[in-house]
Design a protein around this motif. Structure first.
Motif, PDB file in Angstrom:
ATOM      1  N   GLU A 190       0.805  -1.220   0.000  1.00 27.52           N
ATOM      2  CA  GLU A 190       0.000   0.000   0.000  1.00 27.52           C
ATOM      3  C   GLU A 190       0.838   1.270   0.000  1.00 27.52           C
ATOM      4  OE1 GLU A 190      -2.605  -0.404   3.320  1.00 27.52           O
ATOM      5  OE2 GLU A 190      -3.776  -2.017   2.410  1.00 27.52           O
ATOM      6  N   GLY A 191       1.970   1.241  -0.707  1.00 21.73           N
ATOM      7  CA  GLY A 191       2.801   2.419  -0.812  1.00 21.73           C
ATOM      8  C   GLY A 191       3.573   2.762   0.441  1.00 21.73           C
ATOM      9  N   HIS A 192       3.679   1.826   1.374  1.00 24.05           N
ATOM     10  CA  HIS A 192       4.433   2.055   2.606  1.00 24.05           C
ATOM     11  C   HIS A 192       5.905   1.690   2.394  1.00 24.05           C
ATOM     12  CE1 HIS A 192       0.706   1.728   5.462  1.00 24.05           C
ATOM     13  NE2 HIS A 192       0.518   2.556   4.457  1.00 24.05           N
ATOM     14  N   PHE A 193       6.764   2.430   3.086  1.00 23.63           N
ATOM     15  CA  PHE A 193       8.194   2.162   3.066  1.00 23.63           C
ATOM     16  C   PHE A 193       8.718   2.261   4.491  1.00 23.63           C
ATOM     17  CE2 PHE A 193       7.206   3.745  -1.122  1.00 23.63           C
ATOM     18  CZ  PHE A 193       7.987   2.975  -1.979  1.00 23.63           C
ATOM     19  N   MET A 194       9.537   1.299   4.871  1.00 22.07           N
ATOM     20  CA  MET A 194      10.236   1.399   6.154  1.00 22.07           C
ATOM     21  C   MET A 194      11.592   2.037   5.879  1.00 22.07           C
ATOM     22  SD  MET A 194      12.835   0.107   8.158  1.00 22.07           S
ATOM     23  CE  MET A 194      13.192  -0.249   9.860  1.00 22.07           C
ATOM     24  N   LEU A 195      11.890   3.121   6.575  1.00 24.04           N
ATOM     25  CA  LEU A 195      13.148   3.843   6.422  1.00 24.04           C
ATOM     26  C   LEU A 195      13.935   3.717   7.719  1.00 24.04           C
ATOM     27  CD1 LEU A 195      14.954   5.870   4.818  1.00 24.04           C
ATOM     28  CD2 LEU A 195      13.603   7.706   5.870  1.00 24.04           C
ATOM     29  N   GLY A 196      15.085   3.104   7.645  1.00 27.08           N
ATOM     30  CA  GLY A 196      15.890   2.929   8.862  1.00 27.08           C
ATOM     31  C   GLY A 196      17.351   2.761   8.492  1.00 27.08           C
ATOM     32  N   ALA A 197      18.127   2.576   9.424  1.00 23.28           N
ATOM     33  CA  ALA A 197      17.841   2.746  10.845  1.00 23.28           C
ATOM     34  C   ALA A 197      19.146   3.202  11.473  1.00 23.28           C
ATOM     35  CB  ALA A 197      17.383   1.443  11.495  1.00 23.28           C
ATOM     36  N   THR A 198      19.028   3.994  12.499  1.00 23.82           N
ATOM     37  CA  THR A 198      20.227   4.464  13.184  1.00 23.82           C
ATOM     38  C   THR A 198      20.826   3.344  14.034  1.00 23.82           C
ATOM     39  OG1 THR A 198      18.975   5.224  15.097  1.00 23.82           O
ATOM     40  CG2 THR A 198      19.278   6.790  13.298  1.00 23.82           C
ATOM     41  N   MET A 199      22.067   3.519  14.413  1.00 23.67           N
ATOM     42  CA  MET A 199      22.747   2.587  15.316  1.00 23.67           C
ATOM     43  C   MET A 199      23.490   3.412  16.357  1.00 23.67           C
ATOM     44  SD  MET A 199      24.191  -0.357  12.762  1.00 23.67           S
ATOM     45  CE  MET A 199      25.075  -1.098  14.140  1.00 23.67           C
ATOM     46  N   VAL A 200      22.910   3.470  17.550  1.00 21.52           N
ATOM     47  CA  VAL A 200      23.461   4.286  18.620  1.00 21.52           C
ATOM     48  C   VAL A 200      23.715   3.396  19.828  1.00 21.52           C
ATOM     49  CG1 VAL A 200      23.105   6.301  20.081  1.00 21.52           C
ATOM     50  CG2 VAL A 200      22.127   6.253  17.770  1.00 21.52           C
ATOM     51  N   GLU A 201      24.904   3.468  20.379  1.00 21.25           N
ATOM     52  CA  GLU A 201      25.233   2.685  21.569  1.00 21.25           C
ATOM     53  C   GLU A 201      24.564   3.332  22.776  1.00 21.25           C
ATOM     54  OE1 GLU A 201      26.977  -0.139  21.854  1.00 21.25           O
ATOM     55  OE2 GLU A 201      27.489  -0.310  19.731  1.00 21.25           O
ATOM     56  N   SER A 202      23.311   2.932  23.004  1.00 17.80           N
ATOM     57  CA  SER A 202      22.523   3.562  24.059  1.00 17.80           C
ATOM     58  C   SER A 202      21.379   2.648  24.451  1.00 17.80           C
ATOM     59  CB  SER A 202      21.968   4.907  23.571  1.00 17.80           C
ATOM     60  OG  SER A 202      21.029   5.434  24.491  1.00 17.80           O
ATOM     61  N   SER A 203      21.000   2.702  25.722  1.00 13.13           N
ATOM     62  CA  SER A 203      19.835   1.954  26.208  1.00 13.13           C
ATOM     63  C   SER A 203      18.622   2.868  26.380  1.00 13.13           C
ATOM     64  CB  SER A 203      20.159   1.269  27.536  1.00 13.13           C
ATOM     65  OG  SER A 203      20.564   2.226  28.502  1.00 13.13           O
ATOM     66  N   ASP A 204      18.688   4.044  25.798  1.00 11.94           N
ATOM     67  CA  ASP A 204      17.578   4.996  25.848  1.00 11.94           C
ATOM     68  C   ASP A 204      16.513   4.559  24.845  1.00 11.94           C
ATOM     69  OD1 ASP A 204      15.848   7.114  25.765  1.00 11.94           O
ATOM     70  OD2 ASP A 204      17.306   8.582  25.023  1.00 11.94           O
ATOM     71  N   ASN A 205      15.335   4.226  25.336  1.00 12.59           N
ATOM     72  CA  ASN A 205      14.271   3.772  24.433  1.00 12.59           C
ATOM     73  C   ASN A 205      13.178   4.825  24.266  1.00 12.59           C
ATOM     74  OD1 ASN A 205      13.057   3.649  26.906  1.00 12.59           O
ATOM     75  ND2 ASN A 205      12.192   1.601  26.649  1.00 12.59           N
ATOM     76  N   SER A 206      13.529   6.089  24.476  1.00  9.06           N
ATOM     77  CA  SER A 206      12.567   7.172  24.269  1.00  9.06           C
ATOM     78  C   SER A 206      12.313   7.360  22.773  1.00  9.06           C
ATOM     79  CB  SER A 206      13.083   8.469  24.894  1.00  9.06           C
ATOM     80  OG  SER A 206      14.310   8.855  24.285  1.00  9.06           O
ATOM     81  N   THR A 207      11.440   8.275  22.432  1.00  9.20           N
ATOM     82  CA  THR A 207      11.044   8.472  21.042  1.00  9.20           C
ATOM     83  C   THR A 207      12.218   8.955  20.188  1.00  9.20           C
ATOM     84  OG1 THR A 207      10.301  10.706  21.599  1.00  9.20           O
ATOM     85  CG2 THR A 207       8.658   8.944  21.651  1.00  9.20           C
ATOM     86  N   ILE A 208      12.016   8.895  18.884  1.00 11.88           N
ATOM     87  CA  ILE A 208      13.066   9.221  17.926  1.00 11.88           C
ATOM     88  C   ILE A 208      13.591  10.642  18.150  1.00 11.88           C
ATOM     89  CG2 ILE A 208      11.421  10.035  16.195  1.00 11.88           C
ATOM     90  CD1 ILE A 208      13.241   8.787  14.059  1.00 11.88           C
ATOM     91  N   SER A 209      14.879  10.822  17.964  1.00  8.31           N
ATOM     92  CA  SER A 209      15.478  12.140  18.143  1.00  8.31           C
ATOM     93  C   SER A 209      15.315  12.975  16.876  1.00  8.31           C
ATOM     94  CB  SER A 209      16.973  12.013  18.472  1.00  8.31           C
ATOM     95  OG  SER A 209      17.694  11.535  17.341  1.00  8.31           O
ATOM     96  N   ALA A 210      15.365  14.292  17.030  1.00  5.74           N
ATOM     97  CA  ALA A 210      15.289  15.192  15.877  1.00  5.74           C
ATOM     98  C   ALA A 210      16.454  14.930  14.923  1.00  5.74           C
ATOM     99  CB  ALA A 210      15.290  16.646  16.347  1.00  5.74           C
ATOM    100  N   ARG A 211      17.648  14.698  15.485  1.00  7.69           N
ATOM    101  CA  ARG A 211      18.806  14.428  14.637  1.00  7.69           C
ATOM    102  C   ARG A 211      18.568  13.201  13.766  1.00  7.69           C
ATOM    103  NH1 ARG A 211      24.446  15.184  14.902  1.00  7.69           N
ATOM    104  NH2 ARG A 211      24.247  16.217  16.918  1.00  7.69           N
ATOM    105  N   ALA A 212      18.095  12.111  14.393  1.00  9.21           N
ATOM    106  CA  ALA A 212      17.875  10.877  13.637  1.00  9.21           C
ATOM    107  C   ALA A 212      16.836  11.084  12.541  1.00  9.21           C
ATOM    108  CB  ALA A 212      17.446   9.758  14.578  1.00  9.21           C
ATOM    109  N   MET A 213      15.746  11.791  12.873  1.00 12.04           N
ATOM    110  CA  MET A 213      14.711  12.000  11.869  1.00 12.04           C
ATOM    111  C   MET A 213      15.240  12.834  10.708  1.00 12.04           C
ATOM    112  SD  MET A 213      10.796  13.413  12.254  1.00 12.04           S
ATOM    113  CE  MET A 213      10.270  11.940  13.130  1.00 12.04           C
ATOM    114  N   MET A 214      15.999  13.878  10.988  1.00 12.84           N
ATOM    115  CA  MET A 214      16.541  14.722   9.922  1.00 12.84           C
ATOM    116  C   MET A 214      17.511  13.942   9.041  1.00 12.84           C
ATOM    117  SD  MET A 214      16.999  18.530  11.602  1.00 12.84           S
ATOM    118  CE  MET A 214      17.976  17.997  13.010  1.00 12.84           C
TER     119      MET A 214
END
Length: 310
Positions: free
Chosen positions: A213-237
């Motif tokens: 249905e025209g969906h695409f998965m775009l990924g993915a960063t690799m950060v040495e961190s156990s922080d599971n909070s929402t995506i960062s602005a840097r990663a999204m940009m």
């Protein structure tokens, strides 16, 4: 016949439970209510030869059989290969990737993906690779297990324990670390792709995986961190910038979803089977969950058989 309690309902736990159920064992799956496994956010690429660019040879040895394993148990496993490209200024990255990998050929990208016409002068095509939709695959495995009368619950274990909790098991596995991965789900009908496209970049390489249905998965960063909070602005940009480099039409795509998963990894980034105090652990899939979990689950079955437990 034994009773088994598989802890964890991500890709590793479901693969283990599937093989136990296929052997006629009594199985239950225990998961923590409200927890989303890292495999929910995965790209679902079955790409052992591409991954060998930065992974040990065992990844090819184990991963090359994964597509066949999945095809026997779920639908919609695509074996259309993987296309690897790089902007003209990063041609050296593409040459390096070619030297570090095998089982590919040089192509003009538009001969593989027509919608990339005029975007890249050359690319690497890994024809033997495949991909699947992780969420559909997990749902289908879970449905198969329920049909085999496997119970899913969040209570205490009633049988021999196999712990497949991923990074949640770090309390019992001190060497386990988290590698944070961030991703986006985009939707557009302005571009069509048949297979995953990997974009090489010195700072933020990424992959774009087509779904229905025209969906695409775009990924993915690799950060040495156990922080599971929402995506960062840097990663999204950075991810969106990389998507634009693949095709400008993606600038008009709609962002349907963003997510963050914590990949479990051992120091050498290879999965391991361990046993402590009567509890079996299968963990450390790193970024290769859908690629390596089936074969690691098969190895666990062999060990349990040798130990006289199956």
């Amino acid at each position: 016949m034994s009773r088994w309690s598989v802890i964890g309902s991500g890709v590793t736990g479901l693969c283990v439970a599937t093989l136990l159920a296929e052997r006629g064992e009594t199985v239950e799956i225990i998961s923590h209510e409200g927890h989303t496994p890292a495999s929910h956010w995965a790209g679902g690429m079955l790409a052992p030869w591409c991954e060998s660019e930065s992974a040990p040879a065992q990844v090819i040895t184990l991963g090359r059989h994964s597509a066949g394993w999945w095809q026997q148990r779920v639908s919609d496993v695509e074996q259309q290969g993987t296309l690897v490209v790089a902007p003209a200024r990063d041609g050296a990255e593409l040459d390096r990737f070619a030297r570090m990998t095998e089982n590919h050929r040089w192509v003009q990208p538009e001969t593989i993906e027509p919608h990339l016409a005029g975007r890249f002068a050359r690319g690497l095509f890994f024809a033997a690779e495949g991909h699947l939709d992780p969420r559909q695959a997990l749902a289908q495995l879970a449905d198969r297990l329920r049909q085999a009368e496997v119970q899913f619950h969040c209570g205490p274990p009633a049988g021999r324990v196999i712990d497949c909790r991923g990074y949640q098991a770090a309390d019992s596995l001190p060497q386990l670390r988290a590698v944070r991965g961030e991703m986006l789900i985009l939707q557009t009908h302005d571009i069509t792709l048949t297979r995953p496209v990997r974009l090489l970049h010195p700072r933020f390489p990424c992959y774009l995986v087509p779904r229905a249905e025209g969906h695409f998965m775009l990924g993915a960063t690799m950060v040495e961190s156990s922080d599971n909070s929402t995506i960062s602005a840097r990663a999204m940009m950075e991810l969106l910038s990389a998507a634009y480099a693949i095709h400008p039409a993606l600038a008009e795509a709609r962002i349907l979803e963003s997510g963050t998963g914590l990949r479990p990894a051992w120091p050498d980034n290879l999965p391991e089977i361990r046993c402590h105090n009567g509890i079996w652990y299968l963990n450390g899939m790193y970024r290769h969950g859908f690629l390596l979990a089936p074969m690691m689950a098969e190895q666990l079955m062999q060990i349990l058989t040798t130990e006289g437990l199956l």
